[in-house]
Design a protein around this motif. Structure first.
Motif, mmCIF file in Angstrom:
data_model
loop_
_atom_site.group_PDB
_atom_site.id
_atom_site.type_symbol
_atom_site.label_atom_id
_atom_site.label_comp_id
_atom_site.label_asym_id
_atom_site.label_seq_id
_atom_site.Cartn_x
_atom_site.Cartn_y
_atom_site.Cartn_z
ATOM 1 N N SER A 51 0.829 -1.202 0.000
ATOM 2 C CA SER A 51 0.000 0.000 0.000
ATOM 3 C C SER A 51 0.867 1.257 0.000
ATOM 4 C CB SER A 51 -0.917 0.000 1.228
ATOM 5 O OG SER A 51 -1.650 1.212 1.318
ATOM 6 N N LEU A 52 1.896 1.289 0.846
ATOM 7 C CA LEU A 52 2.795 2.443 0.888
ATOM 8 C C LEU A 52 3.517 2.638 -0.441
ATOM 9 C CD1 LEU A 52 4.354 1.962 4.449
ATOM 10 C CD2 LEU A 52 2.834 3.819 3.721
ATOM 11 N N ALA A 53 3.919 1.531 -1.054
ATOM 12 C CA ALA A 53 4.625 1.633 -2.338
ATOM 13 C C ALA A 53 3.714 2.207 -3.418
ATOM 14 C CB ALA A 53 5.147 0.255 -2.754
ATOM 15 N N HIS A 54 2.442 1.799 -3.442
ATOM 16 C CA HIS A 54 1.515 2.339 -4.436
ATOM 17 C C HIS A 54 1.212 3.810 -4.166
ATOM 18 C CE1 HIS A 54 0.654 -0.959 -7.108
ATOM 19 N NE2 HIS A 54 0.454 -1.790 -6.094
ATOM 20 N N SER A 55 1.163 4.224 -2.902
ATOM 21 C CA SER A 55 1.021 5.650 -2.605
ATOM 22 C C SER A 55 2.215 6.418 -3.154
ATOM 23 C CB SER A 55 0.906 5.875 -1.088
ATOM 24 O OG SER A 55 -0.332 5.437 -0.594
ATOM 25 N N PHE A 56 3.388 5.873 -2.994
ATOM 26 C CA PHE A 56 4.610 6.506 -3.504
ATOM 27 C C PHE A 56 4.541 6.658 -5.023
ATOM 28 C CE2 PHE A 56 8.934 6.267 -5.172
ATOM 29 C CZ PHE A 56 9.601 7.220 -4.398
ATOM 30 N N ARG A 57 3.983 5.639 -5.695
ATOM 31 C CA ARG A 57 3.868 5.677 -7.157
ATOM 32 C C ARG A 57 2.719 6.553 -7.638
ATOM 33 N NH1 ARG A 57 2.110 1.158 -9.222
ATOM 34 N NH2 ARG A 57 3.064 1.402 -11.278
ATOM 35 N N GLY A 58 1.789 6.892 -6.719
ATOM 36 C CA GLY A 58 0.644 7.709 -7.110
ATOM 37 C C GLY A 58 -0.586 6.912 -7.488
ATOM 38 N N ASP A 59 -0.549 5.574 -7.344
ATOM 39 C CA ASP A 59 -1.714 4.735 -7.626
ATOM 40 C C ASP A 59 -2.557 4.661 -6.345
ATOM 41 O OD1 ASP A 59 -3.601 2.908 -8.391
ATOM 42 O OD2 ASP A 59 -2.173 1.392 -9.100
ATOM 43 N N LEU A 60 -3.288 5.744 -6.073
ATOM 44 C CA LEU A 60 -3.980 5.871 -4.791
ATOM 45 C C LEU A 60 -5.154 4.921 -4.633
ATOM 46 C CD1 LEU A 60 -3.774 9.740 -4.407
ATOM 47 C CD2 LEU A 60 -2.200 7.982 -3.572
ATOM 48 N N PRO A 61 -5.986 4.677 -5.655
ATOM 49 C CA PRO A 61 -7.062 3.693 -5.481
ATOM 50 C C PRO A 61 -6.534 2.320 -5.072
ATOM 51 C CG PRO A 61 -7.465 5.020 -7.424
ATOM 52 C CD PRO A 61 -6.084 5.359 -6.970
ATOM 53 N N ARG A 62 -5.427 1.901 -5.703
ATOM 54 C CA ARG A 62 -4.844 0.602 -5.354
ATOM 55 C C ARG A 62 -4.284 0.628 -3.928
ATOM 56 N NH1 ARG A 62 -5.060 -4.609 -5.197
ATOM 57 N NH2 ARG A 62 -3.091 -5.729 -5.553
ATOM 58 N N ALA A 63 -3.644 1.723 -3.546
ATOM 59 C CA ALA A 63 -3.100 1.855 -2.194
ATOM 60 C C ALA A 63 -4.214 1.766 -1.154
ATOM 61 C CB ALA A 63 -2.347 3.171 -2.050
ATOM 62 N N ILE A 64 -5.341 2.442 -1.422
ATOM 63 C CA ILE A 64 -6.468 2.420 -0.489
ATOM 64 C C ILE A 64 -7.078 1.028 -0.425
ATOM 65 C CG2 ILE A 64 -8.819 3.275 -0.148
ATOM 66 C CD1 ILE A 64 -7.810 5.989 -1.216
ATOM 67 N N SER A 65 -7.216 0.394 -1.551
ATOM 68 C CA SER A 65 -7.786 -0.953 -1.583
ATOM 69 C C SER A 65 -6.950 -1.929 -0.764
ATOM 70 C CB SER A 65 -7.882 -1.437 -3.032
ATOM 71 O OG SER A 65 -8.290 -2.789 -3.082
ATOM 72 N N LEU A 66 -5.627 -1.834 -0.878
ATOM 73 C CA LEU A 66 -4.740 -2.726 -0.127
ATOM 74 C C LEU A 66 -4.801 -2.433 1.372
ATOM 75 C CD1 LEU A 66 -1.760 -2.560 -2.610
ATOM 76 C CD2 LEU A 66 -2.965 -4.664 -1.982
ATOM 77 N N GLY A 67 -4.857 -1.146 1.725
ATOM 78 C CA GLY A 67 -4.962 -0.791 3.136
ATOM 79 C C GLY A 67 -6.246 -1.312 3.748
ATOM 80 N N GLU A 68 -7.341 -1.186 3.021
ATOM 81 C CA GLU A 68 -8.627 -1.674 3.535
ATOM 82 C C GLU A 68 -8.640 -3.195 3.616
ATOM 83 O OE1 GLU A 68 -11.239 0.185 0.783
ATOM 84 O OE2 GLU A 68 -11.491 2.007 2.020
ATOM 85 N N GLU A 69 -8.002 -3.872 2.664
ATOM 86 C CA GLU A 69 -7.907 -5.334 2.744
ATOM 87 C C GLU A 69 -7.144 -5.758 3.993
ATOM 88 O OE1 GLU A 69 -6.017 -9.191 0.357
ATOM 89 O OE2 GLU A 69 -5.984 -7.201 -0.604
ATOM 90 N N CYS A 70 -6.088 -5.040 4.304
ATOM 91 C CA CYS A 70 -5.301 -5.372 5.493
ATOM 92 C C CYS A 70 -6.127 -5.150 6.764
ATOM 93 C CB CYS A 70 -4.022 -4.544 5.539
ATOM 94 S SG CYS A 70 -2.869 -5.085 6.825
ATOM 95 N N LEU A 71 -6.924 -4.092 6.790
ATOM 96 C CA LEU A 71 -7.789 -3.852 7.942
ATOM 97 C C LEU A 71 -8.775 -5.001 8.126
ATOM 98 C CD1 LEU A 71 -8.631 -0.029 7.748
ATOM 99 C CD2 LEU A 71 -7.105 -1.178 9.344
ATOM 100 N N ARG A 72 -9.336 -5.483 7.047
ATOM 101 C CA ARG A 72 -10.287 -6.600 7.151
ATOM 102 C C ARG A 72 -9.590 -7.854 7.671
ATOM 103 N NH1 ARG A 72 -11.945 -4.347 2.166
ATOM 104 N NH2 ARG A 72 -10.834 -5.963 0.992
ATOM 105 N N LEU A 73 -8.364 -8.081 7.179
ATOM 106 C CA LEU A 73 -7.597 -9.239 7.638
ATOM 107 C C LEU A 73 -7.337 -9.151 9.144
ATOM 108 C CD1 LEU A 73 -5.797 -11.778 7.031
ATOM 109 C CD2 LEU A 73 -3.901 -10.168 6.675
ATOM 110 N N CYS A 74 -6.924 -7.979 9.606
ATOM 111 C CA CYS A 74 -6.636 -7.791 11.037
ATOM 112 C C CYS A 74 -7.901 -7.944 11.874
ATOM 113 C CB CYS A 74 -6.000 -6.421 11.276
ATOM 114 S SG CYS A 74 -4.353 -6.234 10.547
#
Length: 765
Positions: free
Chosen positions: A530-553
């Motif tokens: 997620s952090l790497a995609h934020s760095f690249r500017g792919d924000l929808p993908r970064a948000i999707s990965l962050g939310e997936e991690c929240l669901r996993l936790c």
């Protein structure tokens, strides 16, 4: 990410790093005054004397009295349990709460931490580490002009600036008072009367006024009268000294009394005393049952035996967040170790001890992702001295090195806390240098060690270890090893700002961890991706990965990885321009990271909150937070670039400096850098502009009345009571009464402390 907990659990603290005095401090008025006087003029004071004479208690009491004179803290560093000089600096960093995660020598971090501070460090029980203590104290005193060091030792350190004060036995009257107070702990109605006074006084004289001996003897009044106690004491000492009371040195007296206490124990109590001495830093009931039971002591008997040893003052009960624990005074513990060696069972006891803490480490690894994670992390911190001793036992035996290496790998999340990373890396390096045969244990230890190296910015070592781990993982068919190698290789790529390579490696790690059904590795990989995609500017993908991690936790009721996922999600949301939601995410994450004491997590939260403030045009707040971060990143030595976030920091700094102008930016930056860390966290969690509270080492809001403040100022000017009375046109007795009230309100004991306090208030505004 780091799963960490608060600072290492010690006894309850007061005044920075001092234990609460659980019993009253008796006598020593002259010695207290002498130590204070010597500390006011000398950089280092050493209290010498025999074991049990009260050096530690005197040092801790004086340190508590003078703590107002040391605004940067008063810290007690207990050295009795350290087996080797190499652990001295590590212990200093733990007690001083130095978040030194860089690869530089730990002593350099301690020196840097104390360089500009007015602090008092108490080094307790140095006699078995004299050369190391002498070297370190000289280095610290040369580098930190505001530092004072108070030492307790059976012999001087031999440092050039050392001033020595031999600690005598208690005066007769104080010895009787101590005996009386300790006796009342077991017999609340006990009093020295006409009938028992002579017996009590003779007991105290027979014990040469040694506080520990007196305290041990007083416990016997539970079953004996004072006269009976005296009779048995006399008989015992005659036996142990060949009938010559004249040949009774203090250390022999103390040993005789402990030996007498041992003789009063039943056979099973003696066994438990000897076996419990194998523990470092105390033990709980479960540990006693697992390690000490067997061979004459049934497990179900342990609780009653522990209670019996507490009644005899052999074990001391302590409350901890993890539950009740027990410890021995070091002199009593050493006596028990002698008995253990004499019994011929020491080797077997140490094997059981090692096996128990090997199990504890493995269980902690299993609990690292789930609802019990925080409780287990806290438990491991409390048990750190025992974990350390068990690992040292393994690494000292060539046949057990592989076991030690496996155990050190299990403790990954324990090492990566505020204080143990350097120690963990040294132990892993030590094990890897010896256990060189190809194995799954070695492959795992290599990638574990590589993570610690990455946090320390030792990228070359991390790359070397990851390459060997990768080769072993492929040769031995270990997909889990390949998954972690990909994950940490991605971190190295992000350190070099090679985002495309990092994304590919993180995606490989996600796939492998998902296939292996490893939620820990999957959460780590999702956060980093997620952090790497934020760095690249792919924000929808970064948000999707962050939310997936929240669901996993959430599915695993996991908290610390969840806090890091919220941090990553907050950065992506902020990058989309949703400042309010981003701030809420970062603050919720910060609250949890704060509760765990995770410095890296808190640092990233503070970074994001600074960027959010600058994006909203709140430049004073942004600059103050950048000042806090300046201090934090310097202290822990962790590079922000490893997360791919350094560019955000640089842009925030440039934008804030341009908006405020150089002078105002520097002022706000300095104000934030000077904040106490807890104050800084409170500021970050609220929205006030800018830092509202003054940056004080002494509280601005005084408990004194206007008249008392006026008198305190005159005291600071060196005026006598007579001069103060004349100046204010009041009676001298009235002036003296005001000064007594001032001392009581501020918790001081001298006019000098009042003067120092007033000067500090004046200097800080």
């Amino acid at each position: 990410m780091n799963a960490t907990v608060s600072s290492p659990e010690r006894r309850r603290l007061r005044g920075g790093g001092l234990p609460v005095e659980g019993t009253s401090f008796v006598g020593r008025r002259q010695e207290v005054a002498d130590v204070k006087r010597m500390l006011s003029g000398a950089r280092m004071v050493t209290l010498t004397g025999a074991g049990g004479v009260g050096k530690t208690r005197l040092a801790a009491h004086v340190a508590g009295d003078v703590r107002r004179a040391f605004p940067d803290g008063v810290w007690l560093v207990e050295l009795a349990e350290l087996a080797t000089p190499e652990l001295l600096v590590q212990t200093l960093t733990e007690v001083l709460e130095i978040r030194a995660l860089s690869a530089r020598p730990q002593l350099e971090a301690v020196v840097e931490h104390l360089r500009d501070k007015r602090a008092l460090v108490v080094l307790d029980n140095c006699e078995h580490l004299l050369p190391a203590c002498a070297m370190i104290t000289e280095r610290l005193l040369r580098s930190a002009p505001g530092l004072r060091i108070l030492v307790t030792s059976r012999q001087p350190l031999g440092v050039s600036c050392e001033r020595m004060l031999p600690v005598p036995a208690l005066a007769d009257s104080d010895a009787v008072r101590l005996f009386t107070e300790r006796a009342r702990a077991v017999l609340p109605d006990f009093a020295v009367t006409v009938d028992n006074r002579e017996a009590v006084e003779r007991i105290c004289r027979r014990l040469d006024g040694i506080p520990l001996a007196i305290e041990l003897a007083a416990v016997r009044l539970r079953v004996l009268s004072a006269q009976q106690l005296l009779d048995r004491l006399d008989d015992r000492f005659r036996l142990l000294t060949g009938g010559s009371r004249a040949a009774l040195p203090r250390h022999q007296t103390l040993r005789a009394l402990i030996d007498w206490s041992y003789g009063l124990c039943g056979d099973q109590e003696r066994l438990l005393w000897a076996r419990a001495s194998v523990f470092s830093g105390g033990l709980d009931l479960e540990a006693a049952e697992r390690v000490c039971a067997g061979d004459g002591v049934r497990r179900e008997e342990i609780a009653d035996l522990v209670s019996a040893l507490m009644d005899k003052s052999i074990l001391v009960r302590e409350e901890h967040p993890t539950g009740v624990r027990y410890r021995m005074l070091e002199t009593i513990r050493q006596f028990g170790q002698d008995r253990l060696r004499e019994s011929g069972t020491e080797r077997e006891l140490r094997r059981r001890y090692r096996d128990y803490y090997r199990w504890l480490a493995a269980e902690g690894r299993e609990r690292v992702f789930g609802a019990s994670q925080v409780a287990w992390a806290t438990r491991l911190k409390v048990e750190h001295p025992n974990l350390r001793a068990a690992l040292e036992h393994c690494f000292a035996d060539p046949r057990e090195v592989r076991t030690g290496l496996d155990m050190a790998g299990d403790l990954l999340y324990h090492w990566i806390t505020s204080y143990y990373l350097g120690e963990g890396r040294r132990l892993l390096d030590r094990g890897l240098a010896t256990a060189t045969e190809p194995s799954e244990v070695r492959a795992r230890a290599l990638w574990v060690d590589s993570w610690l190296a990455i946090v320390q910015a030792d990228i070359a070592s991390a790359e070397r270890m990851l390459e060997e781990s990768r080769v072993l993982g492929e040769r031995l068919g270990l997909p889990s090893v390949r998954a972690y190698v990909a994950l940490f290789s991605g971190m190295i790529a992000m350190h070099r700002r090679e985002a495309e390579s990092a994304v590919a490696l993180y995606e490989e790690a996600v796939d492998l961890h998902r296939a292996a059904e490893d939620p820990v590795g999957l959460a780590l990989a999702l956060i980093r991706l997620s952090l790497a995609h934020s760095f690249r500017g792919d924000l929808p993908r970064a948000i999707s990965l962050g939310e997936e991690c929240l669901r996993l936790c959430d599915a695993h009721e996991e908290s610390s990885h969840r806090a890091w996922a919220m941090m990553a999600l907050g950065i992506a949301v902020w990058s989309q321009g949703h400042n309010h939601r981003a701030a809420l995410l970062e603050k919720e994450s910060l609250r949890f990271n704060r509760s765990l004491g995770d410095p890296l997590g808190m640092g990233l939260n503070l970074e994001a909150l600074a960027w959010i403030a600058a994006g909203e045009g709140r430049y004073q707040r942004a600059a103050s937070l950048l000042g806090v971060l300046q201090t934090l990143w310097k202290a822990i030595g962790a590079p922000l670039s490893g997360y791919g976030l350094a560019g955000y920091h640089d842009r925030c700094t440039a934008r804030t400096r341009q908006a405020l102008g150089e002078s105002a930016f520097r002022a706000a930056l300095t104000k934030g850098a000077e904040l106490l860390f807890e104050t800084a966290l409170e500021y970050a969690l609220r929205d006030s502009e800018p830092v509202d509270e003054p940056v004080d080492r002494v509280a601005r809001h005084t408990p004194l009345t206007r008249r008392e403040t006026e008198i305190a100022q005159l005291v600071a000017e060196g005026r006598s009571n007579k001069d103060i009375a004349a100046s204010l046109t009041i009676a001298q007795r009235t002036a003296e009464g005001h000064i007594e009230h001032i001392l009581t309100k501020l918790g001081f004991h001298s006019r000098t402390e009042i003067a120092d306090w007033m000067r500090e208030r004046s200097r800080t505004g």
